[in-house]
Design an enzyme around this catalytic site. Structure first.
Site, mmCIF file in Angstrom:
data_model
loop_
_atom_site.group_PDB
_atom_site.id
_atom_site.type_symbol
_atom_site.label_atom_id
_atom_site.label_comp_id
_atom_site.label_asym_id
_atom_site.label_seq_id
_atom_site.Cartn_x
_atom_site.Cartn_y
_atom_site.Cartn_z
ATOM 1 N N LYS A 184 -3.424 -8.421 5.303
ATOM 2 C CA LYS A 184 -4.583 -7.839 5.158
ATOM 3 C C LYS A 184 -5.732 -9.009 5.221
ATOM 4 O O LYS A 184 -5.733 -9.853 4.554
ATOM 5 C CB LYS A 184 -4.927 -7.250 3.584
ATOM 6 N N THR A 215 -15.496 -3.883 -5.155
ATOM 7 C CA THR A 215 -14.182 -3.419 -4.446
ATOM 8 C C THR A 215 -12.941 -3.615 -5.318
ATOM 9 O O THR A 215 -11.809 -3.939 -4.854
ATOM 10 C CB THR A 215 -14.121 -4.418 -3.145
ATOM 11 N N GLY A 217 -9.616 -2.982 -7.040
ATOM 12 C CA GLY A 217 -8.451 -2.162 -6.785
ATOM 13 C C GLY A 217 -8.257 -1.571 -5.360
ATOM 14 O O GLY A 217 -7.364 -0.820 -5.103
ATOM 15 N N THR A 218 -8.999 -2.338 -4.338
ATOM 16 C CA THR A 218 -8.762 -2.163 -2.881
ATOM 17 C C THR A 218 -7.134 -2.441 -2.651
ATOM 18 O O THR A 218 -6.591 -1.669 -1.966
ATOM 19 C CB THR A 218 -9.496 -3.163 -2.144
ATOM 20 N N GLY A 219 -6.452 -3.462 -3.062
ATOM 21 C CA GLY A 219 -5.272 -3.847 -2.707
ATOM 22 C C GLY A 219 -4.048 -2.754 -3.177
ATOM 23 O O GLY A 219 -3.346 -2.086 -2.532
ATOM 24 N N CYS A 220 -4.376 -2.300 -4.544
ATOM 25 C CA CYS A 220 -3.673 -1.090 -5.187
ATOM 26 C C CYS A 220 -3.762 0.140 -4.464
ATOM 27 O O CYS A 220 -2.943 0.870 -4.122
ATOM 28 C CB CYS A 220 -3.879 -0.973 -6.635
#
Length: 278
Positions: A184, A215, A217-220
């Protein structure tokens, strides 16, 4: 599909299991995972690995659960209900990493591994002593591993400063055994670009960089969206492309909450549909 009192009722949807920590502020972790799964039409189930005291400003405390509690939650769900995909998030310690890796290895379902190392605010969520267990135990059982640039540096030592560096990072990650690497590149400048590769084919996923600081929580959310797609029978490239589109919309709709960094909006498609309908 049948109807009860005039309402259409479908059969059981695909089931996705998240193995992750709790975010008491509701923006990341188990809470973000389950919201994403609901939004994407699968049944979300959970194995809690840790409890955090967390808000828009950071993580004020974290307490991991005993390995036996994690193992029993997992077996309780998988042995009775079954699962079409597994997603991992915060695992905290080497003991938890190794126990979860063993459980996934014995489960006939694709696994999306989000190797969570630090929170959005820079708070550590994985013990340094657990990194080797992630490399040698967890990554080898992953269908897709989804590190950001800080996590890839932690795991491989490769520091990415350009798109070419993402290729080197992916090769280093794949050497540990996951079937696919999703690097990412959100921390680079320019467009938000990610690289998905299995070592032979490459898929570059691009989206405009959005001017929104909220932003959390984007990875989860991305990893859970990928797991949801896989559970519905999509290929890895299809699931990742759909997840990228979903999380881009969620970031665009992210909102302020508290005094710090707010969360992405997991229900953005519902609100857009409501606006279009009215």
């Amino acid at each position: 599909m049948s109807a009860v009192d005039g309402v259409s009722v479908r059969g059981a949807p695909p089931c996705v299991l998240t193995v992750a920590g709790s975010d008491s502020g509701g923006g990341a972790g188990i809470q973000a995972d389950l919201k994403t799964m609901l939004a994407l039409g699968v049944h979300g189930m959970s194995v809690l690995t840790a409890v955090t005291a967390q808000n828009s400003l950071g993580v004020q405390g974290a307490w991991e659960l005993p390995v036996e509690a994690v193992r029993t939650q997992y077996r309780s769900v998988v042995d009775d209900i079954g699962v079409q995909a597994v997603k991992t998030g915060m695992l905290a310690s080497a003991e938890l990493v190794e126990a979860v890796a063993e459980l996934i290895a014995g489960t006939d379902a694709p696994a999306v591994v989000d190797p969570v190392g630090v929170s959005k605010h820079g708070d550590p969520l994985l013990a340094a002593s657990a990194l080797d267990s992630v490399r040698t135990k967890l990554l080898p059982v992953a269908t897709v591993a989804t590190p950001n640039l800080d996590e890839i540096a932690q795991l491989t030592g490769v520091r990415v400063e350009s798109e070419d560096g993402m290729r080197r990072a992916a090769a280093a990650l794949l050497s540990y055994g996951p079937q696919w690497a999703l690097i990412k590149g959100g921390h680079l400048g320019g467009d938000a670009v990610d690289l998905l590769t299995d070592g032979s084919e490459e898929h570059w996923l691009r989206a405009p960089r959005l001017d929104n600081r909220h932003t959390h929580g984007t990875g989860c959310t991305l990893a859970s969206a990928i797991a949801s797609g896989l559970a519905k029978g999509q290929s890895v490239p299809e699931a990742v492309a759909a997840a990228k589109e979903y999380v881009t919309g969620a970031i665009a709709a992210g909102f302020a909450l508290g005094d710090g960094i707010g969360p992405v909006d997991h229900g953005w498609r519902w609100w857009r549909w409501e606006r279009e309908r009215t």
